[in-house]
Design an enzyme around this catalytic site. Structure first.
Site, short mmCIF file in Angstrom:
data_model
loop_
_atom_site.label_atom_id
_atom_site.label_comp_id
_atom_site.label_asym_id
_atom_site.label_seq_id
_atom_site.Cartn_x
_atom_site.Cartn_y
_atom_site.Cartn_z
N ARG A 22 2.99 -8.19 -19.03
CA ARG A 22 1.77 -7.59 -18.46
C ARG A 22 0.83 -7.03 -19.52
O ARG A 22 -0.36 -6.82 -19.25
CB ARG A 22 2.17 -6.52 -17.43
CG ARG A 22 1.03 -5.90 -16.63
CD ARG A 22 0.17 -6.87 -15.83
NE ARG A 22 0.87 -7.61 -14.79
CZ ARG A 22 1.06 -7.22 -13.54
NH1 ARG A 22 0.62 -6.04 -13.15
NH2 ARG A 22 1.67 -8.01 -12.65
N ASP A 34 9.68 -8.73 -7.64
CA ASP A 34 10.79 -7.98 -8.25
C ASP A 34 12.13 -8.25 -7.57
O ASP A 34 13.19 -8.09 -8.17
CB ASP A 34 10.50 -6.47 -8.20
CG ASP A 34 9.28 -6.12 -9.01
OD1 ASP A 34 9.11 -6.70 -10.08
OD2 ASP A 34 8.49 -5.27 -8.56
N HIS A 79 6.33 0.49 -8.48
CA HIS A 79 5.60 -0.56 -9.21
C HIS A 79 6.64 -1.37 -9.98
O HIS A 79 7.57 -1.92 -9.39
CB HIS A 79 4.54 0.13 -10.08
CG HIS A 79 3.49 -0.75 -10.69
ND1 HIS A 79 3.34 -2.08 -10.40
CD2 HIS A 79 2.51 -0.47 -11.61
CE1 HIS A 79 2.33 -2.59 -11.09
NE2 HIS A 79 1.81 -1.62 -11.86
N ARG A 91 4.09 -15.16 -5.65
CA ARG A 91 4.88 -15.48 -6.83
C ARG A 91 6.35 -15.71 -6.49
O ARG A 91 7.12 -16.20 -7.32
CB ARG A 91 4.75 -14.33 -7.85
CG ARG A 91 3.30 -14.05 -8.21
CD ARG A 91 3.12 -12.68 -8.82
NE ARG A 91 3.45 -11.60 -7.89
CZ ARG A 91 3.45 -10.32 -8.17
NH1 ARG A 91 3.10 -9.93 -9.38
NH2 ARG A 91 3.77 -9.40 -7.27
N LYS A 149 13.32 3.57 1.75
CA LYS A 149 12.48 2.52 1.12
C LYS A 149 13.41 1.51 0.47
O LYS A 149 14.28 1.90 -0.32
CB LYS A 149 11.61 3.13 0.02
CG LYS A 149 10.25 3.60 0.49
CD LYS A 149 9.20 2.49 0.39
CE LYS A 149 8.05 2.73 1.34
NZ LYS A 149 7.10 3.71 0.86
N MET A 193 13.96 -1.31 -2.12
CA MET A 193 13.29 -1.82 -3.33
C MET A 193 13.19 -3.35 -3.29
O MET A 193 14.12 -4.03 -2.84
CB MET A 193 14.06 -1.37 -4.57
CG MET A 193 13.98 0.11 -4.79
SD MET A 193 12.28 0.64 -5.13
CE MET A 193 12.06 1.95 -3.97
N HIS A 218 4.40 -4.84 -0.16
CA HIS A 218 3.35 -4.95 -1.18
C HIS A 218 2.06 -4.38 -0.61
O HIS A 218 1.78 -4.56 0.57
CB HIS A 218 3.14 -6.42 -1.59
CG HIS A 218 2.45 -6.56 -2.89
ND1 HIS A 218 1.08 -6.54 -3.00
CD2 HIS A 218 2.95 -6.67 -4.13
CE1 HIS A 218 0.76 -6.66 -4.27
NE2 HIS A 218 1.87 -6.74 -4.98
#
Ligand code: COA
Length: 377
Positions: free
Chosen positions: A338, A313, A223, A271, A256, A258, A262
């Protein structure tokens, strides 16, 4: 019933409730906050306008905004007890852990902890929004052995954050890029941390518990923690010339990556174009172009090889790095933004609450009898 249950692992595709706050539209690559496209908000609004929007459902007029900003600026202080906690926090602690404790501490300092009406929760949200950056800026200085810089009430939310961390306000382009990132980070439907916050308050627990739990959820690298991991990955790759081979090797090893993928967006993150634009501006301003060159190569390779697109991110990480911010502050900056979305959702949840309590499919042993301890072999 459990035997026939359809299981949606990770709640993938499950609609658990309705919300007026935001809508994620992966099919047209769009995201709106109360109907306003986030890209337009990022271009035309300051962060405080968006905070108001998320809490009131409309953009403020000039008078409302001025009063809101003055209110926020008047709350930029911490109790001496909370400052002592910050001073005594291990310098090696992650600032997300400091925030998790700091917001929880604010809950213990609340003068009327049993008041649970929406107006009180909005007031608490305002205080959290004002005080979270102060906690972060204070810890940023303390852990470097520097004097804490007092907040300034003549600066905007974004400007003041730089002031309390770095002791100076950077050029307007940097503040603007930072502010745009806050707007992009402010809200995103039933993401993991927002859902966590809603689950917590659905038991009629308090708003501080909801936000504290949201911080814990956001910390994970799947996240919010991804923005920090992206920058560590770029530093590890070090040069654009290595980027393609690095990615191909990582994919071969089924790692994975980074900043990619999504749960909701499968053809790109709405975004990203705005964040990429501002990240490029930071690269131009600093003359440090290699990080985004690497990003371009990594993104091209990932899209060609796996059809997986970068997320927000992937570009906020290098943008913050180019602004001169420490890497472990990236996810806490996400919290600064947030917290507006979390608290809007908490207030919405409590306005028409039903306990959130899903079912599970049991796969343990069949029912059996307890053998008393003395008779167990
Ligand atoms: N790197 C490599 N492979 C990835 C990937 C990534 N970042 N994201 C997804 N995949 C792969 C999965 O391993 C899966 O492969 P498989 O079918 O061979 O098992 C496939 O793509 C489909 O994954 P999906 O079901 O869409 O992922 P998810 O919805 O369960 O997970 C994330 C979404 C965000 C958790 C995941 O994409 C991820 O871990 N990304 C990296 C962390 C990150 O950037 N998080 C920030 C999100 S805003």
């Amino acid at each position: 019933m459990a035997e026939e249950a359809t299981i949606h692992r990770g709640l993938d595709g499950v609609v658990v409730d309705s919300t007026r706050i935001s809508k994620v539209m992966p099919e047209i690559n769009s995201l709106v906050y109360f109907g306003y496209p986030v890209q337009e908000l990022a271009e035309h609004c300051c962060f405080e306008e968006v905070a108001w929007l998320l809490w009131h459902g409309e953009l403020p007029n000039a008078q409302q905004l001025a009063a809101f900003q003055a209110d926020g600026r008047s709350r930029r202080h911490l109790s001496k007890e909370l400052l002592t906690v910050i001073q005594k926090t291990p310098r090696t602690a992650h600032p997300m852990d400091l925030l998790r404790t700091g917001v929880s501490f604010l809950g213990m300092e609340d003068p009327a902890p049993h008041k649970e009406d929406a107006a009180t929760n909005l007031d608490r949200s305002m205080s959290m929004l004002a005080k979270i950056p102060i906690m972060l800026g204070s810890f940023y200085r303390v852990r470097k052995g520097l004097e804490i810089v007092p907040p300034r009430s003549d600066l905007s939310f974004a400007q003041n954050f730089f002031h309390i961390c770095l002791g100076k306000v950077p050029p307007p382009e940097v503040v603007r890029a930072f502010e745009a990132s806050l707007i992009l980070y402010a809200e995103h439907g039933f993401n993991a941390s927002t859902f966590t916050a809603r689950v917590v308050v659905s038991t009629l627990s308090d708003i501080y518990s909801g936000v504290t739990a949201g911080i814990g959820s956001l910390k994970g690298p799947l996240h919010g923690g991804a923005n920090e991991e992206v920058m560590r990955m770029l530093l590890n790759i070090a040069e654009p010339a290595h980027a393609r081979d690095w990615m191909l090797a990582a994919l071969r090893e089924k790692r994975k990556i980074m900043g990619f993928g999504h749960r909701v967006y499968k053809k790109g993150d709405s975004r990203c174009p705005t964040m990429l634009k501002y990240a490029r501006q930071m690269a131009d301003l600093t003359g440090q172009k290699k990080w985004l060159e690497m990003c371009d190569i990594l993104a091209d390779t990932m899209i060609k090889e796996k059809g997986i697109y970068p997320n927000l991110d992937f570009y906020s990480g290098p943008a913050y790095y180019l602004m001169g911010i420490d890497i472990d502050m990236f996810t806490p900056i996400f919290v600064m933004a947030r917290v507006t979305g979390w608290t809007a959702h908490i207030i919405e949840q409590l306005a028409d609450n039903r306990l959130i309590r899903p079912l599970s499919h049991y796969t343990g042993p069949a029912e059996r009898r307890v053998v008393p301890l003395a008779k167990r072999g």
